[in-house]
Design a protein around this motif. Structure first.
Motif, PDB file in Angstrom:
ATOM      1  N   LEU A 178      71.561  45.951  17.137  1.00  0.00           N
ATOM      2  CA  LEU A 178      70.526  45.247  16.384  1.00  0.00           C
ATOM      3  C   LEU A 178      70.122  46.041  15.139  1.00  0.00           C
ATOM      4  O   LEU A 178      69.892  45.457  14.074  1.00  0.00           O
ATOM      5  CB  LEU A 178      69.303  44.996  17.273  1.00  0.00           C
ATOM      6  CG  LEU A 178      69.504  43.978  18.389  1.00  0.00           C
ATOM      7  CD1 LEU A 178      68.302  43.961  19.329  1.00  0.00           C
ATOM      8  CD2 LEU A 178      69.739  42.583  17.826  1.00  0.00           C
ATOM      9  N   ALA A 179      70.049  47.363  15.279  1.00  0.00           N
ATOM     10  CA  ALA A 179      69.724  48.204  14.121  1.00  0.00           C
ATOM     11  C   ALA A 179      70.831  48.116  13.075  1.00  0.00           C
ATOM     12  O   ALA A 179      70.564  48.067  11.867  1.00  0.00           O
ATOM     13  CB  ALA A 179      69.528  49.652  14.572  1.00  0.00           C
ATOM     14  N   GLU A 180      72.079  48.077  13.531  1.00  0.00           N
ATOM     15  CA  GLU A 180      73.204  47.957  12.596  1.00  0.00           C
ATOM     16  C   GLU A 180      73.178  46.611  11.886  1.00  0.00           C
ATOM     17  O   GLU A 180      73.414  46.527  10.678  1.00  0.00           O
ATOM     18  CB  GLU A 180      74.519  48.120  13.359  1.00  0.00           C
ATOM     19  CG  GLU A 180      75.752  48.091  12.465  1.00  0.00           C
ATOM     20  CD  GLU A 180      77.038  48.304  13.238  1.00  0.00           C
ATOM     21  OE1 GLU A 180      78.110  47.987  12.683  1.00  0.00           O
ATOM     22  OE2 GLU A 180      76.975  48.781  14.393  1.00  0.00           O
ATOM     23  N   LEU A 181      72.867  45.553  12.628  1.00  0.00           N
ATOM     24  CA  LEU A 181      72.788  44.228  12.025  1.00  0.00           C
ATOM     25  C   LEU A 181      71.692  44.177  10.969  1.00  0.00           C
ATOM     26  O   LEU A 181      71.883  43.606   9.885  1.00  0.00           O
ATOM     27  CB  LEU A 181      72.532  43.178  13.106  1.00  0.00           C
ATOM     28  CG  LEU A 181      72.460  41.722  12.649  1.00  0.00           C
ATOM     29  CD1 LEU A 181      73.754  41.296  11.963  1.00  0.00           C
ATOM     30  CD2 LEU A 181      72.159  40.801  13.845  1.00  0.00           C
ATOM     31  N   GLU A 182      70.549  44.777  11.261  1.00  0.00           N
ATOM     32  CA  GLU A 182      69.449  44.803  10.297  1.00  0.00           C
ATOM     33  C   GLU A 182      69.832  45.612   9.062  1.00  0.00           C
ATOM     34  O   GLU A 182      69.478  45.241   7.928  1.00  0.00           O
ATOM     35  CB  GLU A 182      68.200  45.401  10.948  1.00  0.00           C
ATOM     36  CG  GLU A 182      66.983  45.464  10.037  1.00  0.00           C
ATOM     37  CD  GLU A 182      66.561  44.119   9.478  1.00  0.00           C
ATOM     38  OE1 GLU A 182      65.965  44.097   8.384  1.00  0.00           O
ATOM     39  OE2 GLU A 182      66.836  43.081  10.127  1.00  0.00           O
ATOM     40  N   ALA A 183      70.561  46.701   9.251  1.00  0.00           N
ATOM     41  CA  ALA A 183      71.006  47.506   8.113  1.00  0.00           C
ATOM     42  C   ALA A 183      71.944  46.702   7.220  1.00  0.00           C
ATOM     43  O   ALA A 183      71.876  46.794   5.985  1.00  0.00           O
ATOM     44  CB  ALA A 183      71.700  48.772   8.606  1.00  0.00           C
ATOM     45  N   VAL A 184      72.809  45.909   7.839  1.00  0.00           N
ATOM     46  CA  VAL A 184      73.717  45.050   7.060  1.00  0.00           C
ATOM     47  C   VAL A 184      72.917  44.034   6.267  1.00  0.00           C
ATOM     48  O   VAL A 184      73.190  43.791   5.082  1.00  0.00           O
ATOM     49  CB  VAL A 184      74.721  44.347   7.993  1.00  0.00           C
ATOM     50  CG1 VAL A 184      75.491  43.264   7.231  1.00  0.00           C
ATOM     51  CG2 VAL A 184      75.687  45.344   8.595  1.00  0.00           C
ATOM     52  N   ARG A 185      71.907  43.449   6.896  1.00  0.00           N
ATOM     53  CA  ARG A 185      71.066  42.464   6.199  1.00  0.00           C
ATOM     54  C   ARG A 185      70.381  43.104   4.994  1.00  0.00           C
ATOM     55  O   ARG A 185      70.341  42.519   3.910  1.00  0.00           O
ATOM     56  CB  ARG A 185      70.003  41.917   7.159  1.00  0.00           C
ATOM     57  CG  ARG A 185      70.509  40.964   8.210  1.00  0.00           C
ATOM     58  CD  ARG A 185      69.324  40.221   8.816  1.00  0.00           C
ATOM     59  NE  ARG A 185      69.723  39.434   9.959  1.00  0.00           N
ATOM     60  CZ  ARG A 185      69.402  39.738  11.224  1.00  0.00           C
ATOM     61  NH1 ARG A 185      68.673  40.803  11.480  1.00  0.00           N
ATOM     62  NH2 ARG A 185      69.803  38.965  12.217  1.00  0.00           N
ATOM     63  N   GLN A 186      69.814  44.285   5.191  1.00  0.00           N
ATOM     64  CA  GLN A 186      69.107  44.951   4.100  1.00  0.00           C
ATOM     65  C   GLN A 186      70.059  45.311   2.965  1.00  0.00           C
ATOM     66  O   GLN A 186      69.720  45.168   1.788  1.00  0.00           O
ATOM     67  CB  GLN A 186      68.399  46.199   4.628  1.00  0.00           C
ATOM     68  CG  GLN A 186      67.233  45.886   5.552  1.00  0.00           C
ATOM     69  CD  GLN A 186      66.520  47.129   6.025  1.00  0.00           C
ATOM     70  OE1 GLN A 186      66.831  48.244   5.603  1.00  0.00           O
ATOM     71  NE2 GLN A 186      65.550  46.960   6.924  1.00  0.00           N
ATOM     72  N   ARG A 187      71.266  45.772   3.316  1.00  0.00           N
ATOM     73  CA  ARG A 187      72.241  46.117   2.290  1.00  0.00           C
ATOM     74  C   ARG A 187      72.639  44.891   1.477  1.00  0.00           C
ATOM     75  O   ARG A 187      72.728  44.942   0.250  1.00  0.00           O
ATOM     76  CB  ARG A 187      73.473  46.756   2.937  1.00  0.00           C
ATOM     77  CG  ARG A 187      74.488  47.293   1.930  1.00  0.00           C
ATOM     78  CD  ARG A 187      75.485  48.209   2.587  1.00  0.00           C
ATOM     79  NE  ARG A 187      76.272  47.541   3.618  1.00  0.00           N
ATOM     80  CZ  ARG A 187      76.175  47.793   4.913  1.00  0.00           C
ATOM     81  NH1 ARG A 187      75.309  48.694   5.354  1.00  0.00           N
ATOM     82  NH2 ARG A 187      76.922  47.155   5.791  1.00  0.00           N
ATOM     83  N   ARG A 188      72.846  43.783   2.158  1.00  0.00           N
ATOM     84  CA  ARG A 188      73.192  42.545   1.453  1.00  0.00           C
ATOM     85  C   ARG A 188      72.055  42.080   0.558  1.00  0.00           C
ATOM     86  O   ARG A 188      72.285  41.578  -0.544  1.00  0.00           O
ATOM     87  CB  ARG A 188      73.550  41.446   2.462  1.00  0.00           C
ATOM     88  CG  ARG A 188      74.909  41.646   3.116  1.00  0.00           C
ATOM     89  CD  ARG A 188      75.203  40.558   4.125  1.00  0.00           C
ATOM     90  NE  ARG A 188      76.510  40.719   4.730  1.00  0.00           N
ATOM     91  CZ  ARG A 188      76.933  40.005   5.767  1.00  0.00           C
ATOM     92  NH1 ARG A 188      76.132  39.089   6.308  1.00  0.00           N
ATOM     93  NH2 ARG A 188      78.143  40.199   6.252  1.00  0.00           N
TER      94      ARG A 188
END
Length: 202
Positions: A178-188
């Motif tokens: 979930l933390a990785e998914l959120e990091a991807v969202r923020q990067r995008r």
């Protein structure tokens, strides 16, 4: 009745602390399936690898699919890889299954008399079972619900979790995913904002 099904019903039934993303929920549902497979002996953990036991036929159709999709050849599959592979579109699959089983319906718009919006659970033994686990703060369900934003996690964590390294490993993997998914969202989001600024520049 499974942890994943209970989690899906609770998500439909409870007002979340923050919006629950489909990707987040799908990862948590895959984690719930892994925990159920571990607790029923269908799979064991060797470190973070899911090692299948003898083939089983769970009563729940989606858990049966999950058990059938386990990687049964060495070097097996890590919990993290399982979450991302099995979790793809899993929230939609559970919502569809609950509707097909008559356990959830979409509310009808009065004027158009068509079903719209997200599914809502109907009164059923499954809903009552999920509600009982939720109101009793059953630790595994509570931990998964906190991970997707349905509730706050206690400051000292969920101290009543089963004394089972496998369950803790799966829950930790869900949190990492979930933390990785959120990091991807923020990067995008940052990349999209930068792209917009290029076009707006004089």
């Amino acid at each position: 009745m499974t942890t994943a099904r209970d989690l899906m019903i609770v998500v439909m039934d409870v007002t979340p602390m923050r919006p629950v993303g489909q990707g987040d929920l799908s990862l948590a549902l895959a984690g719930a399936e892994a925990i159920d497979l571990v607790t029923t002996g269908a799979v064991a953990l060797d470190g973070d690898l899911l090692v299948p036991g003898p083939p089983t036929a769970p009563d729940d159709p989606l858990l049966d699919v999950a058990a059938s999709s386990l990687v049964r050849a060495a070097p097996y599959e890590s919990v993290e890889d399982w979450l991302w592979r099995r979790g793809r579109g899993l929230a939609s699959a559970y919502a569809t299954r609950l509707e097909a089983d008559g356990l959830a319906v979409r509310p009808r718009l009065r004027r158009l008399r068509v079903r719209s919006g997200r599914p809502e659970p109907v009164d059923s033994p499954d809903r009552r079972h999920a509600t009982e686990r939720w109101t009793a703060d059953e630790p595994v369900l509570a931990a998964l619900a906190a991970a997707v934003g349905l509730r706050e996690e206690p400051a000292d964590g969920f101290t009543d979790l089963p004394d089972d390294d496998a369950v803790e490993t799966v829950l930790a993997a869900v949190g990492d995913a979930l933390a990785e998914l959120e990091a991807v969202r923020q990067r995008r989001s940052i990349e999209d904002a930068a792209f917009d600024n290029i076009w707006r520049a004089p």
